[in-house]
Design an enzyme around this catalytic site. Structure first.
Site, PDB file in Angstrom:
ATOM      1  N   HIS A 123       0.811  -1.214   0.000  1.00 17.60           N
ATOM      2  CA  HIS A 123       0.000   0.000   0.000  1.00 17.60           C
ATOM      3  C   HIS A 123       0.849   1.270   0.000  1.00 17.60           C
ATOM      4  O   HIS A 123       0.373   2.353  -0.342  1.00 17.60           O
ATOM      5  CB  HIS A 123      -0.939   0.008   1.212  1.00 17.60           C
ATOM      6  N   ASP A 135      -1.581   2.563  -4.392  1.00 14.28           N
ATOM      7  CA  ASP A 135      -2.834   2.930  -3.731  1.00 14.28           C
ATOM      8  C   ASP A 135      -3.945   1.988  -4.165  1.00 14.28           C
ATOM      9  O   ASP A 135      -3.877   1.351  -5.232  1.00 14.28           O
ATOM     10  CB  ASP A 135      -3.224   4.365  -4.078  1.00 14.28           C
TER      11      ASP A 135
END
Length: 364
Positions: A340, A344
């Site tokens: 992450h 995204d």
């Protein structure tokens, strides 16, 4: 060459050596010149046992390969014959004969460098640790390589913020395309479903390049090409050879490289460079009947894709002219684990559908 038989009556080894040197001092390879005959030295009063075959050791170290003037190698006819029969390069055999000459004994005692190194390596390998039996349990030893992999996986799981996205992919068109392509290829070179999946993953990186990246603490590095590691079972462990620049290669080339790398990994013949960390990893668990998996991202990569087994599933029939409301289709589940920090959620949600589209419409 014409061989001249010389009778030596002197029983002193050093006198014999001097006589032999004198006999052959004017010898030429063309065989035209005749050596001068030197008189034998008188025998000493004290009797001595007849010596064994005389070997005159040259001043050059024995480890030096045989060489004469220029590129010429001096060796006796018997030595050359023995070397040829054994498949040895006579120029690589250290000489111990007169005037830096390779003799039969040198060939008989010669061990090629590769075989010698292999023998030395096998002799120095430590014995594999053995399991320890206890009261109702067995302690299995863990190799150093396995401990290193475990440490890296633990660190990756602790430090990388994973998230997972999953899609079901219909394979009808891909399987039909593969069948048509394989009609043009020999059976032993047939394309696999995995080959097409690897190519689709690389093409998806061109559509969404931000996934083909790495977290570098102070910046994110986005790569210009996609190098894909794929997992191969090796005994009771795993190996991850890399296929470089997959996006620029054709299916046949990709298939050949995957086959070569997989066989090399199982046989232990791949070079260390073939195990380098790429920019993306794929795990195909379909052969084990596994429906889906959520693998750990391999740092410094930002994503890893797991493919499940192909199943015949019941799907809604989207043909408005058909009276049948359901249909059967080959489907697999694909799950991608993302870092992450690099990818995204919205970017990951773009990449996986792009991959799905390429697989479901391989000719588009």
């Amino acid at each position: 060459f014409f061989l001249r038989i010389i009778r030596v009556t002197d029983t002193n080894p050093w006198h014999q050596a001097a006589a032999l040197v004198a006999q052959f001092s004017s010898f030429e390879a063309s065989g035209g010149a005749s050596p001068a005959t030197a008189p034998a030295a008188p025998a000493p009063a004290a009797p001595a046992p007849a010596p064994a075959a005389l070997v005159v050791t040259p001043a050059a170290p024995a480890a030096t390969p045989a060489s004469g003037s220029g590129d010429r190698v001096f060796a006796s006819p018997l030595a050359r014959t023995m070397a040829r029969e054994k498949g040895f390069d006579v120029s690589q055999i250290p000489p111990t004969g007169p005037k830096n000459r390779v003799v039969a004994a040198d060939v008989a005692g010669y061990t090629p460098a590769a075989a010698s190194a292999a023998a030395t390596a096998s002799a120095t390998l430590p014995e594999a640790p053995t399991p320890t039996l206890g009261d109702g349990f067995t302690d299995l030893p863990v190799s150093e390589a396995s401990r290193e992999v475990a440490a890296r996986m633990t660190l990756a799981k602790q430090q990388i913020p994973h998230y997972y996205l999953t899609v079901d992919i219909e394979l009808g068109s891909l399987l039909a395309t593969r069948a048509r392509l394989n009609e043009l290829l020999p059976e032993e070179e047939a394309l696999t479903v995995n080959d097409l999946m690897v190519k689709a993953a690389a093409l998806a990186m061109k559509s969404v390049p931000d996934v083909n990246a790495s977290w570098m603490e102070n910046f994110v590095r986005v790569y210009n090409r996609c190098d894909i590691n794929f997992l191969v079972g090796v005994g009771d462990g795993l190996a991850a050879p890399v296929i470089k620049d997959v996006g620029s290669k054709g299916l046949k080339t990709i298939s050949d490289e995957i086959r070569f790398a997989a066989n090399g990994a199982m046989e232990g013949t791949l070079a260390q460079d073939e195990y380098k960390c790429g920019t993306f990893t794929m795990v195909n668990l379909g052969m084990y009947g596994v429906k889906s998996a959520s693998p750990i991202v391999t740092a410094p990569q930002a994503a890893v894709l797991a493919l499940g087994t192909i199943e015949e599933r019941v799907l809604p029939n989207d043909d408005p002219e058909s009276e049948v409301i359901y249909r059967l289709a080959p489907v697999l589940t694909a799950t991608c684990s993302f870092d992450h920090r690099v990818v995204d959620g919205a970017v990951g949600a773009q990449w996986l559908p792009a991959f799905k589209k390429l697989v479901e419409k391989p000719l588009s």
